[in-house]
Write a protein that holds these residues in place. Sequence first.
Motif, short mmCIF file in Angstrom:
data_model
loop_
_atom_site.label_atom_id
_atom_site.label_comp_id
_atom_site.label_asym_id
_atom_site.label_seq_id
_atom_site.Cartn_x
_atom_site.Cartn_y
_atom_site.Cartn_z
N PHE A 106 0.84 -1.21 0.00
CA PHE A 106 0.00 0.00 0.00
C PHE A 106 0.87 1.25 0.00
N ARG A 107 1.91 1.23 0.85
CA ARG A 107 2.79 2.41 0.93
C ARG A 107 3.46 2.67 -0.41
N GLU A 108 3.88 1.58 -1.08
CA GLU A 108 4.64 1.75 -2.32
C GLU A 108 3.76 2.15 -3.50
N THR A 109 2.47 1.81 -3.44
CA THR A 109 1.64 2.03 -4.63
C THR A 109 0.61 3.15 -4.46
N VAL A 110 0.47 3.67 -3.25
CA VAL A 110 -0.47 4.78 -3.05
C VAL A 110 0.31 5.98 -2.51
N PRO A 111 0.68 6.87 -3.41
CA PRO A 111 1.51 8.01 -3.01
C PRO A 111 0.82 8.83 -1.92
N GLY A 112 1.62 9.24 -0.95
CA GLY A 112 1.06 10.10 0.11
C GLY A 112 0.33 9.33 1.19
N SER A 113 0.25 8.01 1.07
CA SER A 113 -0.47 7.25 2.10
C SER A 113 0.44 7.09 3.32
N ASP A 114 -0.21 6.91 4.45
CA ASP A 114 0.54 6.92 5.71
C ASP A 114 -0.08 5.88 6.64
N MET A 115 0.12 4.61 6.29
CA MET A 115 -0.60 3.56 6.98
C MET A 115 0.27 2.89 8.05
N ALA A 116 -0.41 2.43 9.12
CA ALA A 116 0.34 1.98 10.30
C ALA A 116 0.18 0.49 10.62
N ARG A 117 -1.04 -0.02 10.55
CA ARG A 117 -1.28 -1.39 10.99
C ARG A 117 -2.39 -2.03 10.16
N VAL A 118 -2.43 -3.39 10.22
CA VAL A 118 -3.48 -4.12 9.50
C VAL A 118 -4.26 -4.98 10.49
N PHE A 119 -5.57 -4.87 10.42
CA PHE A 119 -6.48 -5.68 11.24
C PHE A 119 -7.20 -6.65 10.29
N PHE A 120 -7.33 -7.93 10.68
CA PHE A 120 -7.93 -8.90 9.76
C PHE A 120 -9.32 -9.34 10.20
N GLY A 121 -10.16 -9.61 9.21
CA GLY A 121 -11.50 -10.17 9.45
C GLY A 121 -11.80 -11.20 8.37
N THR A 122 -13.07 -11.37 8.06
CA THR A 122 -13.42 -12.45 7.13
C THR A 122 -14.29 -12.01 5.95
N SER A 123 -14.80 -10.78 5.94
CA SER A 123 -15.65 -10.37 4.83
C SER A 123 -15.56 -8.86 4.64
N GLY A 124 -15.98 -8.41 3.47
CA GLY A 124 -16.01 -6.97 3.22
C GLY A 124 -16.93 -6.26 4.19
N SER A 125 -18.06 -6.90 4.50
CA SER A 125 -19.00 -6.29 5.45
C SER A 125 -18.35 -6.12 6.81
N ASP A 126 -17.66 -7.14 7.28
CA ASP A 126 -17.08 -6.98 8.64
C ASP A 126 -15.92 -5.99 8.63
N ALA A 127 -15.23 -5.86 7.48
CA ALA A 127 -14.18 -4.83 7.41
C ALA A 127 -14.82 -3.45 7.57
N ASN A 128 -15.96 -3.24 6.93
CA ASN A 128 -16.62 -1.93 7.06
C ASN A 128 -17.25 -1.75 8.44
#
Length: 469
Positions: A106-128
């Motif tokens: 994500f950092r390498e392909t989205v200029p200006g992004s500033d991301m710190a951590r990743v949280f995992f779940g099981t579906s798009g709905s639960d991510a939202n």
Amino acid sequence: MNDRINLSLADLDRTSLFHPVSSIHDIEVNGPMIYSGAKGVEVTRDTGQRLIDMGAGLWCVNVGYGRKELAEASSKAMEALSFQHFFGSSSAEPTIRLADRLLTLFRETVPGSDMARVFFGTSGSDANDTAFKLVRYYNNLRGKPAKKKIIARKGAYHGLTLASGSLTGISAYHTAFDLPIEGVIHAECAHHYAFAEAGEDEAAFADRLVAELEDIIAREGADSIAAFIAEPVMGTGGVFIPPATYFEKVQALLDKYDILMIADEVITGFGRTGQWFGSGTYGLRPDIVSLAKGLTSAYFPMSASIVSNRIWDVLAKASPEMGVFMHGFTYSGHPVGSAVALANLDLMEREGMVGNAARLGPVLLDALRAKVGDNPYVGDIRGVGLMAAVEFVADKATKQRFPNGTAPHKIVAKHAMEAGILTRALPFLPVTAFSPPLSISKAEIDEATTRYAKALDAAMPELQALLAG
Ligand code: PLP
């Protein structure tokens, strides 16, 4: 004796299965469509019919079906560590490596992004849902307990749980479920072809949409608006490409009022737009990114929420006082899913699938324009990367729609199936969506679009009858 032993598979289905997003009545009358196998871009029905899947399932089988590499990765991972939860500081290698790889990607392909951590779940709905809760958590920790409302958009699709279904901006998903829940506001839909005023170019349309957003913020009070959620390209709504300058202006507005940006990249993530992430394609600077589908090419149910430093710093600082972060799921960080995701990313990189999407997107669009562009009911053909749409109108010049209650795109989809191609008839506007596996070849695109043109021809008498009736 089991009196069900003589039932056909279709009758067993009819009398035992409760299908998601399906008509109970239709299954009662016509039975289910049963699929028995799939390879590459083709799926096979139990009738033996083979279809080119121009939907990649539900915009998700990005590397195509039946990839041995993913089967082997999951089999190995299941034998090594079939399950590990991540509660109480537990962890496991594939998931650690996946989190690191996603952040780097994500950092390498989205200029200006500033991301710190990743949280995992099981579906798009639960991510939202995770995003929905994180927004609350963040503002509670910042001492802004009134800053909780989320602005979504009409035509958006963010999932179907209580919270994500509320963010979804398509009323068919709300009816009879008492949705949306409180605290969600739906702004106008950013689809230039259908919703711009006469003579309004994309930049002027974007200005109007952003002015409307600012009006909403003024009306509700900036102290009550916590976040804005957007798909970089609205998928299920109808493949709505953001109008020129839109996200740039939206980002500036969000900055002005201290509002978080949630990028729902459940469809656009992992190559669909011809870049790794739609945030890169359209210049979003998200605070939370929702990912699912292409993360594992749907070989394993898995989602990820990438969280920015802006949010992470607040959470980390408050942690000693707050204690445990009381959110997560049994399957958060599943080691088998993580191994599948890593193998999926390897495969995508090795076979250059993101580049394939960028290269073949225009081929798909050109083929659609050449083969169905002249049809009197095809109002617009659009797309980016390997997501494309055909939008139907009753009159090309006036963009007048077919009569309420009719669904021309569903009629075409039925004929498409007979012609040997799966397309998606969408629920918001009369649009057929195309989102094939990113592994598709030019020859397969040629064949699929020829079949689609044949289906449209076959559907013409029924489409004409909709207008005569
Ligand atoms: N967000 C977007 C943009 C989607 O397209 C979808 C599903 O199509 C979702 C969220 C919900 O994902 P799921 O069906 O895995 O819950």
